[in-house]
Enzyme design. Structure first.
Site, mmCIF file in Angstrom:
data_model
loop_
_atom_site.group_PDB
_atom_site.id
_atom_site.type_symbol
_atom_site.label_atom_id
_atom_site.label_comp_id
_atom_site.label_asym_id
_atom_site.label_seq_id
_atom_site.Cartn_x
_atom_site.Cartn_y
_atom_site.Cartn_z
ATOM 1 N N TYR A 89 59.137 89.214 17.448
ATOM 2 C CA TYR A 89 58.404 87.985 17.782
ATOM 3 C C TYR A 89 57.308 88.278 18.824
ATOM 4 C CZ TYR A 89 57.707 83.309 19.821
ATOM 5 O OH TYR A 89 57.168 82.144 20.300
ATOM 6 N N GLN A 105 71.059 85.156 34.339
ATOM 7 C CA GLN A 105 69.701 85.456 33.889
ATOM 8 C C GLN A 105 68.771 84.306 34.317
ATOM 9 O OE1 GLN A 105 72.385 84.928 31.977
ATOM 10 N NE2 GLN A 105 71.941 84.016 29.998
ATOM 11 N N LYS A 123 75.026 70.483 24.805
ATOM 12 C CA LYS A 123 76.410 70.838 25.139
ATOM 13 C C LYS A 123 76.958 69.895 26.211
ATOM 14 C CE LYS A 123 75.852 75.729 23.960
ATOM 15 N NZ LYS A 123 75.823 77.117 24.419
HETATM 16 P P1 NAD Z 1 58.309 74.689 16.598
HETATM 17 O O1 NAD Z 1 59.186 75.575 15.802
HETATM 18 O O2 NAD Z 1 58.838 73.352 16.972
HETATM 19 O O3 NAD Z 1 56.907 74.484 15.859
HETATM 20 C C1 NAD Z 1 56.332 75.449 15.014
HETATM 21 C C2 NAD Z 1 55.943 74.752 13.721
HETATM 22 O O4 NAD Z 1 55.339 75.708 12.853
HETATM 23 C C3 NAD Z 1 57.173 74.181 12.967
HETATM 24 O O5 NAD Z 1 57.054 72.796 12.768
HETATM 25 C C4 NAD Z 1 57.170 74.946 11.663
HETATM 26 O O6 NAD Z 1 57.599 74.173 10.553
HETATM 27 C C5 NAD Z 1 55.703 75.339 11.537
HETATM 28 N N1 NAD Z 1 55.553 76.428 10.573
HETATM 29 C C6 NAD Z 1 56.385 77.520 10.412
HETATM 30 N N2 NAD Z 1 55.973 78.251 9.367
HETATM 31 C C7 NAD Z 1 54.874 77.619 8.847
HETATM 32 C C8 NAD Z 1 54.029 77.901 7.751
HETATM 33 N N3 NAD Z 1 54.235 78.960 6.965
HETATM 34 N N4 NAD Z 1 52.994 77.062 7.505
HETATM 35 C C9 NAD Z 1 52.794 75.972 8.279
HETATM 36 N N5 NAD Z 1 53.569 75.650 9.336
HETATM 37 C C10 NAD Z 1 54.602 76.466 9.626
HETATM 38 O O7 NAD Z 1 57.883 75.509 17.888
HETATM 39 P P2 NAD Z 1 57.118 75.042 19.208
HETATM 40 O O8 NAD Z 1 58.071 75.168 20.329
HETATM 41 O O9 NAD Z 1 56.417 73.749 18.981
HETATM 42 O O10 NAD Z 1 56.062 76.225 19.356
HETATM 43 C C11 NAD Z 1 54.689 76.087 19.008
HETATM 44 C C12 NAD Z 1 53.992 77.426 19.232
HETATM 45 O O11 NAD Z 1 54.149 77.835 20.594
HETATM 46 C C13 NAD Z 1 54.545 78.566 18.380
HETATM 47 O O12 NAD Z 1 53.500 79.416 17.980
HETATM 48 C C14 NAD Z 1 55.469 79.293 19.339
HETATM 49 O O13 NAD Z 1 55.639 80.651 18.971
HETATM 50 C C15 NAD Z 1 54.726 79.124 20.648
HETATM 51 N N6 NAD Z 1 55.610 79.234 21.827
HETATM 52 C C16 NAD Z 1 56.480 78.235 22.125
HETATM 53 C C17 NAD Z 1 57.294 78.348 23.242
HETATM 54 C C18 NAD Z 1 58.260 77.258 23.650
HETATM 55 O O14 NAD Z 1 58.853 77.370 24.731
HETATM 56 N N7 NAD Z 1 58.450 76.217 22.874
HETATM 57 C C19 NAD Z 1 57.237 79.494 24.044
HETATM 58 C C20 NAD Z 1 56.353 80.498 23.691
HETATM 59 C C21 NAD Z 1 55.524 80.335 22.591
#
Ligand code: NAD
Length: 325
Positions: free
Chosen positions: A147, A218, A198
């Protein structure tokens, strides 16, 4: 004419909140995802169900768009990202390669990519009283999971597109964003949501024992969703194109986080430490650069954010328990 914005991943946690924020600011927003938001109707002016791993979907998604917030990703908490390496690397690489190139070909003006604190090397995060991570600490590279590697490569992609094509790209590194209307069960939830679930279950069932992965010592920092969307918008509006942390810089252990939530729930809990994926030993955000560039930093306290999040998750747990009984 109103600016046209694309939010990818608008059916997910951050994308859904961001869409609402941008529509309230007066923008025309197209949301794209493989699913609709689970907990509330989208505010997007247009919502397209598209699989962004596919090139044609990316062309359709970015058509007649001024700015893209690229949030779509196959992701979850430690429980998910520590054991789905191939899927994550394959799916997210396709999404990010295709979305940025389609945006460029469709003459999008600005492109913001959402990266993660998971890009930071494991060797800088081996103790619980870890030094806050500065943006430059990402190199020499050694992210923990596929990731993190994929996020780092997609960051490079944005930097090269900026250099080679003069395409205006921005890169945000989130540090543990939390809040209501996000995944709270099913295996993809992150630590704050899992702990709220939880503890709410303990409260509503009368069984006060909750399981924590590892010794709970952690450490992490946690940033509330409203600060996250404000920060995203400010970064898009800035002239800055290098990676920027977006998170809180208050370090707290998972044990302390559980105590804070049980105080909010007003119950006494017994912690049972069990083996489970814990990620790095400690991680915190250094916000010096964020403050310098934006003249702003996240301001909502952890207590305030957790209160709102816990209340929402307790409602979800209560409805689930009611359906079962
Ligand atoms: P989330 O999983 O709620 O949202 C990601 C969305 O992307 C989901 O709704 C999913 O259905 C969609 N998705 C996945 N595959 C897809 C595809 N092939 N086509 C179209 N849509 C697709 O996650 P989030 O927490 O809202 O995170 C949003 C972004 O921020 C992501 O890129 C994540 O990696 C990044 N991020 C989030 C956090 C956090 O703490 N939430 C931390 C670091 C990075």
């Amino acid at each position: 004419m109103k600016k046209k914005i694309l939010v990818t991943g608008a059916g997910g946690f951050i994308g859904h909140h961001l869409t609402k924020y941008l529509v309230e600011k007066g923008y025309w927003v197209r949301g794209v995802d493989i699913k609709h938001p689970e907990f509330e109707q989208t505010s997007a002016n247009e919502f397209l169900i598209l699989d962004l791993r596919k090139w044609e979907s990316c062309l359709e998604a970015t058509k007649a768009i001024d700015e893209v917030y690229a949030l779509a990703a196959d992701m979850g908490g430690m429980g998910f990202i520590s054991c789905h390496h191939s899927e994550i690397l394959y799916n997210n690489s396709l999404i990010n390669l295709h979305t940025i190139e389609a945006a460029r070909q469709n003459k999008v003006k600005k492109y913001l990519f959402t990266s993660s604190a998971c890009v930071y090397p494991e060797y800088k995060q081996t103790s619980i009283d870890v030094a806050p991570l500065k943006e430059e600490d990402a190199y020499p590279a050694a992210p923990q999971d596929a990731y993190g590697w994929e996020k780092l490569v997609s960051e490079r992609l944005c930097l090269h597109y900026k250099e080679d094509y003069k395409f205006e790209t921005k890169i945000v590194r989130f540090h543990n964003i939390f809040g209501p209307k996000g995944t709270w069960d099913g295996g993809r939830e992150k630590a704050p949501a899992a702990l709220c679930r939880k503890i709410a279950t303990a409260k509503l069932t009368g069984n006060s024992e909750i399981e924590l992965w590892g010794d709970g010592k952690q450490t992490r920092s946690f940033c509330y969703i409203d600060d996250c969307v404000t920060g995203l918008y400010k970064i898009m509006e800035s002239n800055y194109s290098q990676p920027l942390n977006l998170g809180q810089d208050r370090l707290i252990s998972i044990n302390e986080l559980a105590d804070l939530i049980s105080n909010i729930a007003n119950i006494k809990i017994t912690k049972k430490h069990i083996p489970g994926p814990q990620g790095v030993r400690g991680r915190n955000s250094d916000n010096s650069l964020l403050k310098e560039i934006l003249k702003w930093e996240p301001e909502i306290s952890l207590e305030k954010g957790l209160e709102i999040t816990y209340k929402w998750i307790e409602e979800q747990v209560r409805s689930k328990l009611t359906v079962k009984s």
